[in-house]
Write a protein that holds these residues in place. Sequence first.
Motif, PDB file in Angstrom:
ATOM      1  N   SER A 144      -5.342  17.396   1.034  1.00 48.86           N
ATOM      2  CA  SER A 144      -6.836  17.861  -0.296  1.00 48.86           C
ATOM      3  C   SER A 144      -7.899  18.569  -0.458  1.00 48.86           C
ATOM      4  O   SER A 144      -8.336  19.028  -1.221  1.00 48.86           O
ATOM      5  CB  SER A 144      -6.143  17.012  -1.514  1.00 48.86           C
ATOM      6  N   GLN A 145      -8.723  17.395   0.229  1.00 43.71           N
ATOM      7  CA  GLN A 145      -9.973  17.217   0.167  1.00 43.71           C
ATOM      8  C   GLN A 145     -10.188  19.174   0.901  1.00 43.71           C
ATOM      9  O   GLN A 145     -11.335  19.418   0.078  1.00 43.71           O
ATOM     10  CB  GLN A 145     -10.567  16.243   1.335  1.00 43.71           C
ATOM     11  N   ILE A 146     -10.131  19.580   1.799  1.00 48.41           N
ATOM     12  CA  ILE A 146     -10.271  20.202   2.866  1.00 48.41           C
ATOM     13  C   ILE A 146      -9.982  21.756   1.831  1.00 48.41           C
ATOM     14  O   ILE A 146     -10.713  22.188   1.576  1.00 48.41           O
ATOM     15  CB  ILE A 146      -9.502  20.147   4.152  1.00 48.41           C
ATOM     16  N   ILE A 147      -8.407  21.724   0.882  1.00 43.17           N
ATOM     17  CA  ILE A 147      -7.950  22.650  -0.191  1.00 43.17           C
ATOM     18  C   ILE A 147      -9.160  23.046  -1.408  1.00 43.17           C
ATOM     19  O   ILE A 147      -9.845  24.264  -1.574  1.00 43.17           O
ATOM     20  CB  ILE A 147      -6.726  22.267   0.118  1.00 43.17           C
ATOM     21  N   LYS A 148      -9.283  21.794  -1.601  1.00 38.34           N
ATOM     22  CA  LYS A 148     -10.457  21.719  -2.981  1.00 38.34           C
ATOM     23  C   LYS A 148     -11.814  22.174  -1.735  1.00 38.34           C
ATOM     24  O   LYS A 148     -12.576  22.923  -2.743  1.00 38.34           O
ATOM     25  CB  LYS A 148     -11.054  20.545  -3.416  1.00 38.34           C
TER      26      LYS A 148
ATOM     27  N   VAL B 232      -5.048  33.418  -4.179  1.00 43.07           N
ATOM     28  CA  VAL B 232      -4.727  32.183  -4.665  1.00 43.07           C
ATOM     29  C   VAL B 232      -5.714  31.187  -4.901  1.00 43.07           C
ATOM     30  O   VAL B 232      -6.488  30.261  -3.538  1.00 43.07           O
ATOM     31  CB  VAL B 232      -3.406  31.853  -4.046  1.00 43.07           C
ATOM     32  N   LEU B 233      -5.682  30.478  -5.931  1.00 41.95           N
ATOM     33  CA  LEU B 233      -7.122  28.887  -5.948  1.00 41.95           C
ATOM     34  C   LEU B 233      -6.164  28.421  -7.116  1.00 41.95           C
ATOM     35  O   LEU B 233      -6.527  27.738  -7.888  1.00 41.95           O
ATOM     36  CB  LEU B 233      -8.003  30.276  -6.832  1.00 41.95           C
ATOM     37  N   THR B 234      -5.291  27.418  -6.238  1.00 48.08           N
ATOM     38  CA  THR B 234      -4.591  26.346  -6.839  1.00 48.08           C
ATOM     39  C   THR B 234      -4.817  25.276  -5.543  1.00 48.08           C
ATOM     40  O   THR B 234      -4.721  25.954  -4.776  1.00 48.08           O
ATOM     41  CB  THR B 234      -3.448  26.953  -7.287  1.00 48.08           C
ATOM     42  N   ASN B 235      -4.573  23.887  -5.966  1.00 47.85           N
ATOM     43  CA  ASN B 235      -4.774  23.285  -4.936  1.00 47.85           C
ATOM     44  C   ASN B 235      -3.025  23.058  -5.609  1.00 47.85           C
ATOM     45  O   ASN B 235      -2.129  22.237  -5.863  1.00 47.85           O
ATOM     46  CB  ASN B 235      -5.258  22.035  -5.394  1.00 47.85           C
TER      47      ASN B 235
ATOM     48  N   PHE C 266       0.676  -1.274  -0.001  1.00 44.64           N
ATOM     49  CA  PHE C 266       0.007   0.326   0.170  1.00 44.64           C
ATOM     50  C   PHE C 266       0.875   0.756   0.265  1.00 44.64           C
ATOM     51  O   PHE C 266       0.253   2.445  -0.588  1.00 44.64           O
ATOM     52  CB  PHE C 266      -1.087  -0.156   0.905  1.00 44.64           C
ATOM     53  N   SER C 267       2.431   0.060   0.074  1.00 46.69           N
ATOM     54  CA  SER C 267       3.470   2.229  -0.017  1.00 46.69           C
ATOM     55  C   SER C 267       3.566   3.441  -1.370  1.00 46.69           C
ATOM     56  O   SER C 267       3.378   3.848  -1.806  1.00 46.69           O
ATOM     57  CB  SER C 267       4.554   1.862   0.431  1.00 46.69           C
ATOM     58  N   VAL C 268       3.054   1.606  -2.092  1.00 45.86           N
ATOM     59  CA  VAL C 268       3.127   2.089  -4.358  1.00 45.86           C
ATOM     60  C   VAL C 268       2.657   2.077  -4.259  1.00 45.86           C
ATOM     61  O   VAL C 268       2.114   2.536  -5.500  1.00 45.86           O
ATOM     62  CB  VAL C 268       3.561   1.062  -4.568  1.00 45.86           C
ATOM     63  N   MET C 269       0.982   1.381  -3.587  1.00 44.63           N
ATOM     64  CA  MET C 269      -0.088   1.688  -4.292  1.00 44.63           C
ATOM     65  C   MET C 269      -1.316   2.862  -3.640  1.00 44.63           C
ATOM     66  O   MET C 269      -1.434   2.709  -2.686  1.00 44.63           O
ATOM     67  CB  MET C 269      -0.939   0.612  -4.536  1.00 44.63           C
ATOM     68  N   GLY C 270      -1.759   3.692  -4.314  1.00 47.31           N
ATOM     69  CA  GLY C 270      -2.424   4.717  -4.025  1.00 47.31           C
ATOM     70  C   GLY C 270      -4.570   4.622  -4.539  1.00 47.31           C
ATOM     71  O   GLY C 270      -4.646   3.657  -5.276  1.00 47.31           O
ATOM     72  N   ASP C 271      -5.062   5.281  -4.170  1.00 50.13           N
ATOM     73  CA  ASP C 271      -6.730   5.315  -4.611  1.00 50.13           C
ATOM     74  C   ASP C 271      -6.737   6.195  -5.374  1.00 50.13           C
ATOM     75  O   ASP C 271      -6.143   7.422  -4.949  1.00 50.13           O
ATOM     76  CB  ASP C 271      -7.257   4.823  -3.522  1.00 50.13           C
ATOM     77  N   ASP C 272      -8.204   6.834  -5.630  1.00 44.94           N
ATOM     78  CA  ASP C 272      -7.680   7.819  -6.820  1.00 44.94           C
ATOM     79  C   ASP C 272      -8.762   8.876  -6.194  1.00 44.94           C
ATOM     80  O   ASP C 272      -8.056  10.382  -6.293  1.00 44.94           O
ATOM     81  CB  ASP C 272      -8.601   7.706  -7.833  1.00 44.94           C
ATOM     82  N   GLN C 273      -9.307   8.659  -4.689  1.00 46.61           N
ATOM     83  CA  GLN C 273      -9.579   9.971  -3.538  1.00 46.61           C
ATOM     84  C   GLN C 273      -8.528  10.880  -3.293  1.00 46.61           C
ATOM     85  O   GLN C 273      -6.904  10.130  -3.633  1.00 46.61           O
ATOM     86  CB  GLN C 273      -9.870   8.860  -2.215  1.00 46.61           C
ATOM     87  N   LEU C 274      -9.107  12.644  -2.976  1.00 44.96           N
ATOM     88  CA  LEU C 274      -7.862  13.348  -2.864  1.00 44.96           C
ATOM     89  C   LEU C 274      -7.838  12.823  -1.001  1.00 44.96           C
ATOM     90  O   LEU C 274      -8.455  12.069  -0.975  1.00 44.96           O
ATOM     91  CB  LEU C 274      -8.704  14.150  -2.736  1.00 44.96           C
ATOM     92  N   ASN C 275      -6.618  12.881  -0.626  1.00 46.68           N
ATOM     93  CA  ASN C 275      -5.895  12.964   0.789  1.00 46.68           C
ATOM     94  C   ASN C 275      -6.849  14.036   1.235  1.00 46.68           C
ATOM     95  O   ASN C 275      -7.705  15.304   0.642  1.00 46.68           O
ATOM     96  CB  ASN C 275      -4.602  12.175   1.146  1.00 46.68           C
ATOM     97  N   ALA C 276      -7.113  13.569   2.734  1.00 45.33           N
ATOM     98  CA  ALA C 276      -8.479  14.325   3.631  1.00 45.33           C
ATOM     99  C   ALA C 276      -7.582  15.916   3.579  1.00 45.33           C
ATOM    100  O   ALA C 276      -8.798  17.143   3.338  1.00 45.33           O
ATOM    101  CB  ALA C 276      -7.911  13.638   5.404  1.00 45.33           C
TER     102      ALA C 276
END
Lengths: 193, 47
Positions: free
Chosen positions: A119-123, A190-193, A107-117
Motif C-alpha cells: 500500500s505504501q508503494i501504491i501511495k 487511475v488514482l486510487t489505492n 497478531f493475526s487479529v491485531m494490526g497497526d495503523d501503518q500501511l503495509n509495504a
Amino acid sequence: MEVKIGDPTLIKRYINGDERALAILINRHNQRISSFIYSKVNDRGITEDIFQDTFIKVIRTLKKGTYSEEGKFLPWVMRIAHNLIIDHFRKNRRMPMYQGSDSFNIFSVMGDDQLNAESQIIKDQIDSDLTNLIDELPADQRDVLIMRIYKDMSFKEISENTGVSINTALGRMRYALINLRKIISENDIVLTN
Amino acid sequence: MEKIYSKEQRQFELVEAKQETVQFLLNFSKSLEIIEAKGIQFEAMLN
C-alpha cells in the motif's frame, strides 16, 4: 530398614526447633505440590514462585504456633497452594497477558495503523503521479493549488502572496481542479489505492 | 453424535521445585524468628 517418620512428628520436631524436620517435609511433598501447581499454571517459573510462597506461609504459620491441623499436613499445604494459584490468576486477569500458540496468534487479529509495504508503494506512486499532473497546469493555477493544498494557506494569504483578489484566487483554484480532472479523464489515469 | 476431541490433551506432568528454591526456604526458616511480647507476635529476620 528405613523408618519413615510421620508428618505430625516432623511438624512437632520443627516447631521445637529442629530445622532438619522441615527439610524432610519439603522434600517429601515437593513433587506432589509442585506437580499440582504446575497442572494449574502450566509454567515452570510460576510454579517455583507459588511453591516458594506456599512454604513461606507454611513456615510462618508453624513458627507462630497457629497450626492446628495435626495429621493433615499435605491437604493443608495443598489448600494454601490452591489459594495462591487463585490469587495468581486474579492478578493476571487485571493485567492480561496473551501468549500465542501454534493455532492462534494474537497478531493475526491485531494490526497497526501503518500501511503495509504494498500500500505504501501504491501511495507513493499516486503522490508522484499527482505531482506530475500538477506540473501540467498553467502556472497561475498551479501556484494557487500548491499554496492551498501543500502549504495549507488560506485564500486570504494566497491573495496577499500572489497580489490578486480572493475571488481570483478562488477562481484559479476551481479551474485548477477542473483542469486536473480533465487531464485525468483524458489520459485514463487511475488514482486510487 | 460422536464427540471429536481434536483439542490437544495436556498430559499430567510430574515436576519438582528446584533444589535452590528448597534451600532458600530452609534458609528463610532458619532466619525467621517469632518474638512474642505482651501478646503481640513480631517477625524478625536474623540475617
